[in-house]
Design an enzyme around this catalytic site. Structure first.
Site, PDB file in Angstrom:
ATOM      1  N   GLY A 127      36.302  39.882  42.178  1.00  0.00           N
ATOM      2  CA  GLY A 127      35.296  39.224  43.024  1.00  0.00           C
ATOM      3  C   GLY A 127      34.454  40.228  43.781  1.00  0.00           C
ATOM      4  O   GLY A 127      34.235  40.085  44.988  1.00  0.00           O
ATOM      5  N   SER A 169      31.185  41.263  43.207  1.00  0.00           N
ATOM      6  CA  SER A 169      29.726  41.328  43.104  1.00  0.00           C
ATOM      7  C   SER A 169      29.048  41.176  44.460  1.00  0.00           C
ATOM      8  O   SER A 169      27.905  41.571  44.640  1.00  0.00           O
ATOM      9  CB  SER A 169      29.223  40.269  42.115  1.00  0.00           C
ATOM     10  OG  SER A 169      29.726  39.002  42.461  1.00  0.00           O
ATOM     11  N   ASN A 228      40.759  40.756  45.521  1.00  0.00           N
ATOM     12  CA  ASN A 228      39.853  40.317  46.589  1.00  0.00           C
ATOM     13  C   ASN A 228      39.257  38.936  46.338  1.00  0.00           C
ATOM     14  O   ASN A 228      38.864  38.251  47.281  1.00  0.00           O
ATOM     15  CB  ASN A 228      38.720  41.356  46.719  1.00  0.00           C
ATOM     16  CG  ASN A 228      37.558  40.844  47.531  1.00  0.00           C
ATOM     17  OD1 ASN A 228      37.600  40.805  48.752  1.00  0.00           O
ATOM     18  ND2 ASN A 228      36.483  40.417  46.850  1.00  0.00           N
ATOM     19  N   SER A 255      44.233  36.988  54.780  1.00  0.00           N
ATOM     20  CA  SER A 255      43.370  36.538  55.883  1.00  0.00           C
ATOM     21  C   SER A 255      44.199  36.316  57.138  1.00  0.00           C
ATOM     22  O   SER A 255      45.402  35.990  57.055  1.00  0.00           O
ATOM     23  CB  SER A 255      42.696  35.215  55.496  1.00  0.00           C
ATOM     24  OG  SER A 255      42.094  34.612  56.631  1.00  0.00           O
ATOM     25  N   TYR A 277      43.826  26.897  52.291  1.00  0.00           N
ATOM     26  CA  TYR A 277      43.501  28.331  52.402  1.00  0.00           C
ATOM     27  C   TYR A 277      44.638  29.079  53.117  1.00  0.00           C
ATOM     28  O   TYR A 277      45.058  30.159  52.691  1.00  0.00           O
ATOM     29  CB  TYR A 277      42.190  28.459  53.157  1.00  0.00           C
ATOM     30  CG  TYR A 277      41.607  29.852  53.232  1.00  0.00           C
ATOM     31  CD1 TYR A 277      40.988  30.442  52.122  1.00  0.00           C
ATOM     32  CD2 TYR A 277      41.648  30.574  54.421  1.00  0.00           C
ATOM     33  CE1 TYR A 277      40.433  31.710  52.203  1.00  0.00           C
ATOM     34  CE2 TYR A 277      41.099  31.842  54.508  1.00  0.00           C
ATOM     35  CZ  TYR A 277      40.487  32.398  53.401  1.00  0.00           C
ATOM     36  OH  TYR A 277      39.936  33.665  53.480  1.00  0.00           O
ATOM     37  N   ALA A 297      47.796  28.257  53.297  1.00  0.00           N
ATOM     38  CA  ALA A 297      48.964  28.336  52.407  1.00  0.00           C
ATOM     39  C   ALA A 297      48.761  29.437  51.368  1.00  0.00           C
ATOM     40  O   ALA A 297      49.680  30.212  51.072  1.00  0.00           O
ATOM     41  CB  ALA A 297      49.184  26.989  51.715  1.00  0.00           C
ATOM     42  N   LYS A 336      46.853  32.134  51.575  1.00  0.00           N
ATOM     43  CA  LYS A 336      46.812  33.482  52.161  1.00  0.00           C
ATOM     44  C   LYS A 336      48.172  33.872  52.744  1.00  0.00           C
ATOM     45  O   LYS A 336      48.577  35.030  52.670  1.00  0.00           O
ATOM     46  CB  LYS A 336      45.714  33.566  53.221  1.00  0.00           C
ATOM     47  CG  LYS A 336      44.302  33.377  52.659  1.00  0.00           C
ATOM     48  CD  LYS A 336      43.954  34.464  51.652  1.00  0.00           C
ATOM     49  CE  LYS A 336      42.512  34.394  51.186  1.00  0.00           C
ATOM     50  NZ  LYS A 336      42.163  35.483  50.270  1.00  0.00           N
ATOM     51  N   ILE A 364      34.676  37.874  59.226  1.00  0.00           N
ATOM     52  CA  ILE A 364      33.811  38.951  58.740  1.00  0.00           C
ATOM     53  C   ILE A 364      32.489  38.341  58.296  1.00  0.00           C
ATOM     54  O   ILE A 364      32.461  37.261  57.706  1.00  0.00           O
ATOM     55  CB  ILE A 364      34.490  39.687  57.540  1.00  0.00           C
ATOM     56  CG1 ILE A 364      35.940  40.059  57.866  1.00  0.00           C
ATOM     57  CG2 ILE A 364      33.680  40.907  57.114  1.00  0.00           C
ATOM     58  CD1 ILE A 364      36.157  40.963  59.047  1.00  0.00           C
TER      59      ILE A 364
HETATM   60  P1  NAP Z   1      32.366  35.751  49.303  1.00  0.00           P
HETATM   61  O1  NAP Z   1      31.180  36.465  49.834  1.00  0.00           O
HETATM   62  O2  NAP Z   1      32.332  34.275  49.124  1.00  0.00           O
HETATM   63  O3  NAP Z   1      32.793  36.453  47.914  1.00  0.00           O
HETATM   64  C1  NAP Z   1      33.903  35.996  47.197  1.00  0.00           C
HETATM   65  C2  NAP Z   1      33.870  36.641  45.838  1.00  0.00           C
HETATM   66  O4  NAP Z   1      35.003  36.194  45.087  1.00  0.00           O
HETATM   67  C3  NAP Z   1      32.642  36.260  45.039  1.00  0.00           C
HETATM   68  O5  NAP Z   1      32.142  37.416  44.392  1.00  0.00           O
HETATM   69  C4  NAP Z   1      33.182  35.256  44.004  1.00  0.00           C
HETATM   70  O6  NAP Z   1      32.482  35.282  42.790  1.00  0.00           O
HETATM   71  C5  NAP Z   1      34.558  35.831  43.796  1.00  0.00           C
HETATM   72  N1  NAP Z   1      35.468  34.867  43.178  1.00  0.00           N
HETATM   73  C6  NAP Z   1      35.903  33.678  43.666  1.00  0.00           C
HETATM   74  N2  NAP Z   1      36.742  33.105  42.801  1.00  0.00           N
HETATM   75  C7  NAP Z   1      36.833  33.954  41.735  1.00  0.00           C
HETATM   76  C8  NAP Z   1      37.541  33.927  40.509  1.00  0.00           C
HETATM   77  N3  NAP Z   1      38.318  32.901  40.174  1.00  0.00           N
HETATM   78  N4  NAP Z   1      37.409  34.975  39.659  1.00  0.00           N
HETATM   79  C9  NAP Z   1      36.633  36.021  39.961  1.00  0.00           C
HETATM   80  N5  NAP Z   1      35.931  36.099  41.100  1.00  0.00           N
HETATM   81  C10 NAP Z   1      36.026  35.069  41.976  1.00  0.00           C
HETATM   82  O7  NAP Z   1      33.644  36.006  50.200  1.00  0.00           O
HETATM   83  P2  NAP Z   1      34.089  37.254  51.110  1.00  0.00           P
HETATM   84  O8  NAP Z   1      33.906  36.862  52.504  1.00  0.00           O
HETATM   85  O9  NAP Z   1      33.513  38.516  50.598  1.00  0.00           O
HETATM   86  O10 NAP Z   1      35.664  37.186  50.815  1.00  0.00           O
HETATM   87  C11 NAP Z   1      36.353  38.152  50.022  1.00  0.00           C
HETATM   88  C12 NAP Z   1      37.846  37.972  50.259  1.00  0.00           C
HETATM   89  O11 NAP Z   1      38.127  38.174  51.648  1.00  0.00           O
HETATM   90  C13 NAP Z   1      38.341  36.548  49.941  1.00  0.00           C
HETATM   91  O12 NAP Z   1      39.617  36.635  49.349  1.00  0.00           O
HETATM   92  C14 NAP Z   1      38.438  35.900  51.311  1.00  0.00           C
HETATM   93  O13 NAP Z   1      39.370  34.874  51.347  1.00  0.00           O
HETATM   94  C15 NAP Z   1      38.846  37.083  52.169  1.00  0.00           C
HETATM   95  N6  NAP Z   1      38.538  36.897  53.594  1.00  0.00           N
HETATM   96  C16 NAP Z   1      37.260  36.756  54.029  1.00  0.00           C
HETATM   97  C17 NAP Z   1      37.019  36.586  55.396  1.00  0.00           C
HETATM   98  C18 NAP Z   1      35.633  36.440  55.966  1.00  0.00           C
HETATM   99  O14 NAP Z   1      35.537  36.186  57.173  1.00  0.00           O
HETATM  100  N7  NAP Z   1      34.578  36.594  55.201  1.00  0.00           N
HETATM  101  C19 NAP Z   1      38.085  36.565  56.282  1.00  0.00           C
HETATM  102  C20 NAP Z   1      39.383  36.699  55.796  1.00  0.00           C
HETATM  103  C21 NAP Z   1      39.589  36.888  54.440  1.00  0.00           C
HETATM  104  P3  NAP Z   1      31.464  34.064  42.397  1.00  0.00           P
HETATM  105  O15 NAP Z   1      30.299  34.227  43.343  1.00  0.00           O
HETATM  106  O16 NAP Z   1      31.141  34.340  40.993  1.00  0.00           O
HETATM  107  O17 NAP Z   1      32.216  32.780  42.615  1.00  0.00           O
END
Ligand code: NAP
Length: 247
Positions: free
Chosen positions: A12, A14, A90, A142, A155, A157, A159, A188
């Protein structure tokens, strides 16, 4: 920071936190494999950006919930580079609803995307890394997996499961010189939190000792540390990166 390995797969990657992890690790000299599921244009733009700064990058498409595709990708990387040094699980999604309104599909889709994909990645990386006798994996869980959150039982459960699972992998892999750690981000600034209303965001910020949301690069730095040779005696650890929101 020092790395004895040479390459890393980030699922994930990109956009958001994953993309920043890719930029950071490429800056430390690793070849980064940028996994994307649905947006090749963004993944390719990131690859070009990294290469324009002298870094090494490749893109690799697969859905991290697809066991066969994930296994194929890891083996392709190992065959192409001669090893798989590091993995960052990720990829993740949210699908928020109060528990009383949450269907089994709402629940399972998040467990599959976050927890099942992480299990597949950890298990398959361990097979490869055990044979190499070195490797390091970081899972992105998370703060919600540590303290819960209303509207996010699915979510939380997934994490929380990732945290316990990471420790179990660490217990099974230490004797083979393979490490498993987890980073638990707080709130974030990415697309995942962009949907929060101004009011909800201000309410969160009020409770954060550092008085702001985190930046993706602040998660990336923690991941780099846990993968690197600067943390060779750390495994099964949970590194909170949350501005002090949960201590
Ligand atoms: P984001 O901007 O929504 O990016 C999530 C990425 O995961 C996207 O590139 C998405 O690709 C990819 N993805 C989702 N399901 C996938 C799958 N089955 N196979 C391959 N790729 C997949 O989210 P983010 O905030 O960067 O989050 C990244 C990680 O950090 C996540 O695990 C999230 O739970 C964790 N996190 C984030 C926060 C926060 O506040 N942002 C806080 C705690 C934890 P597509 O666009 O192609 O779906």
């Amino acid at each position: 920071m020092q790395f004895s390995g040479k390459n890393v797969l980030i699922t994930g990657a990109s956009k958001g936190i994953g993309a920043e992890i890719a930029r950071t690790l490429a800056g430390f000299g690793l070849k980064v494999w940028i996994n994307y599921r649905s947006k090749p244009e963004i993944a390719n733009t990131l690859k070009e950006e990294i290469e324009s700064k002298g870094g090494k990058a490749a893109v690799i498409a697969f859905d991290a919930t697809d066991e066969e595709a994930f296994i194929k990708a890891l083996n392709l990387i190992k065959d192409s580079d001669g090893e798989l040094s590091y993995l960052v699980n990720n990829a993740g999604i949210t699908n928020d609803k109060l528990a009383l309104r949450m269907s089994i599909d709402d629940f399972s889709s998040v467990i599959d995307a976050n927890l099942k994909s992480c299990f597949i990645g950890c298990r398959e990386a361990l097979k490869i890394m055990s044979r190499q006798r070195h490797g390091s994996v970081v899972n992105i869980a998370s703060i919600v997996g540590e303290k819960g959150n209303p509207g996010q039982t699915n979510y939380a459960a997934s994490k929380g499961g990732m945290i316990a699972m990471t420790k179990s992998f660490a217990l099974e892999s230490g004797s083979r010189n393979v490490r498993f750690n987890v980073v638990t981000p707080g709130f974030i600034k990415t697309d995942m939190t962009a949907g929060l209303s101004e009011e909800v965001r201000n309410e969160y910020v009020k409770n954060i000792p550092l008085s702001r949301l985190g930046k993706p690069e602040e998660i990336a730095n923690a991941v780099a540390f846990l993968l690197s040779d600067y943390s060779t005696y750390i495994t099964g650890e949970v590194l909170k990166v949350n501005g002090g929101l949960y201590m």
